[in-house]
Write a protein that holds these residues in place. Structure first.
Motif, short mmCIF file in Angstrom:
data_model
loop_
_atom_site.label_atom_id
_atom_site.label_comp_id
_atom_site.label_asym_id
_atom_site.label_seq_id
_atom_site.Cartn_x
_atom_site.Cartn_y
_atom_site.Cartn_z
N UNK A 250 0.83 -1.20 0.00
CA UNK A 250 0.00 0.00 0.00
C UNK A 250 0.87 1.25 0.00
N UNK A 251 1.92 1.22 0.83
CA UNK A 251 2.83 2.39 0.91
C UNK A 251 3.47 2.63 -0.46
N UNK A 252 3.92 1.54 -1.12
CA UNK A 252 4.54 1.67 -2.44
C UNK A 252 3.54 2.24 -3.45
N UNK A 253 2.29 1.73 -3.39
CA UNK A 253 1.24 2.19 -4.30
C UNK A 253 0.98 3.68 -4.13
N UNK A 254 0.94 4.13 -2.87
CA UNK A 254 0.65 5.55 -2.61
C UNK A 254 1.78 6.46 -3.09
N UNK A 255 3.00 5.93 -3.02
CA UNK A 255 4.15 6.73 -3.47
C UNK A 255 4.24 6.78 -4.98
N UNK A 256 3.91 5.65 -5.64
CA UNK A 256 4.17 5.54 -7.08
C UNK A 256 2.99 5.84 -7.98
#
Ligand SMILES: [Zn+2]
Ligand SMILES: [Zn+2]
Length: 370
Positions: A250-256
């Motif tokens: 989720x963190x990666x998705x929000x950043x990318x």
């Protein structure tokens, strides 16, 4: 019409599963009456359930079920007793419709497990089968779940920002609304599918000593032996492992992510997977003990319903693995998806799934009966 690819795979002979200690329903009730309080529950078991034929003895099954339920009702007026009765009722229903010719319905007597230090006045302390397992959430578990909720909220705020930017760039309101609804739907169904595949894996392969997921494998086997244990778990205790597993994605998705729809899909999918065990718990909880909103959502099949998940809880635990919406269950079961997957795994590794071999974690069975 879904083609059943699983039907093309021949079923290998199963080691017929045999519980350690068996009594008939009648014996169970008799023994319960003789022993009084220590004997609190029986659990209906049946032999291999590969046949879908109707029971040859529906009336006998009904009578046996009624006798067991009566015995339980007499012994336990507590919430825990009601939960077990709920399971008796569900399993009885399934047994009556799906028991195969020649298989016998039996009950295993279970003794009340008490903890000297934690037994409250008049309430039996419920002890999980898995050694060292705790039902209450620890402070770090609560912090982790709170962080996951904060991350989901941050994701939604970012979705809102990206949508505003898209609207300012001339996006149509109707198109954007339809795309958002589709993203939420696909996210929820992806989560349902993901939990089904994960549940199939931990139910059928590995042991308590498997790296990383060993404790989950043991917990799922314990859940099959005593499905009502999950209803005693705190929300954070129940959900923290899946929160931990989904958080990095989720963190990666929000950043990318730069598309609001892709991010909304990711937020919905991560939320479904992160809190699937809460949905699972509600599918095991008595209707009277669930919030009316949960009951309403279950009735409309938005969340996995009790009836749907109960179908998973009959040996050999080979169907209805999905625990978010439950919508993927008929698609995966009717298409034989898991049978094809199991055949591929057997081909590659030589390992057959537990739903075929009928093997159990004997030390958990011993703890349950002893
Ligand atoms: Zn299972
Ligand atoms: Zn369950």
């Amino acid at each position: 019409m879904i083609p059943n690819l699983g039907a093309l795979i021949p079923r290998l002979p199963s080691n017929t599963w045999q519980p350690k200690r068996l009594v008939s329903c009648r014996d169970f009730v008799g023994a319960a009456a003789a022993e009084g309080q220590p004997l609190v529950s029986g659990f209906k078991e049946v032999g291999p359930l590969h046949s879908q034929r109707a029971s040859p003895r529906p009336l006998a099954n009904l009578a046996a079920f009624g006798l067991t339920a009566l015995g339980l009702r007499r012994l336990q007026g507590t919430a825990e007793g009601k939960r077990k009765l709920f399971w008796q009722a569900g399993c009885g229903q399934l047994c009556r419709s799906q028991v195969s010719r020649g298989s016998a319905q039996r009950a295993i007597p279970i003794r009340r497990r008490t903890s000297e230090s934690s037994e409250e006045e008049g309430v039996a302390y419920f002890k999980p089968l898995v050694e060292g397992d705790l039902l209450r959430a620890s402070p770090p578990q609560r912090v982790l779940v709170a962080a996951m909720i904060a991350l989901l909220a941050a994701g939604l705020i970012r979705v809102g920002g990206l949508l505003s930017a898209a609207a300012a760039a001339g996006g149509g309101a109707v198109e954007m609304s339809v795309a958002c609804a589709l993203a939420v739907l696909l996210g929820a169904e992806f989560a349902d599918f993901g939990t089904g595949v994960y549940h199939f894996s931990v139910d059928n392969y590995g042991s308590a000593s498997t790296p990383v997921v060993g404790s989950q494998i043991e917990a799922f086997q314990g859940h099959h032996e005593e499905p009502w244990t999950i209803t005693h778990r705190d929300f954070c205790n129940n959900c923290f492992p899946t929160c931990l597993a989904t958080m990095p994605f989720l963190a990666a998705g929000e950043l990318l992510a730069s598309s609001p729809y892709l991010l909304l899909w990711a937020v919905t999918a991560c939320a479904g997977i992160a809190f699937c065990q809460a949905l699972h718990k509600w599918s095991h909880t008595l209707r009277s003990q669930c919030h009316p909103v949960i009951n309403w959502l279950q009735d409309r099949r938005v969340l996995v319903a009790r009836k749907v998940h109960l179908r998973h809880h009959k040996r050999p635990f080979e169907t209805n693995y999905c625990i978010v919406t439950g919508h993927m269950n008929p698609i995966l079961d009717k298409s034989g998806f898991f049978r094809v997957l199991a055949a591929l795994i057997a081909q590659l590794t030589g390992v057959r799934p537990r739903c075929e071999t009928g093997s159990r974690f004997e030390y958990l069975v011993e703890r349950r009966v002893g």
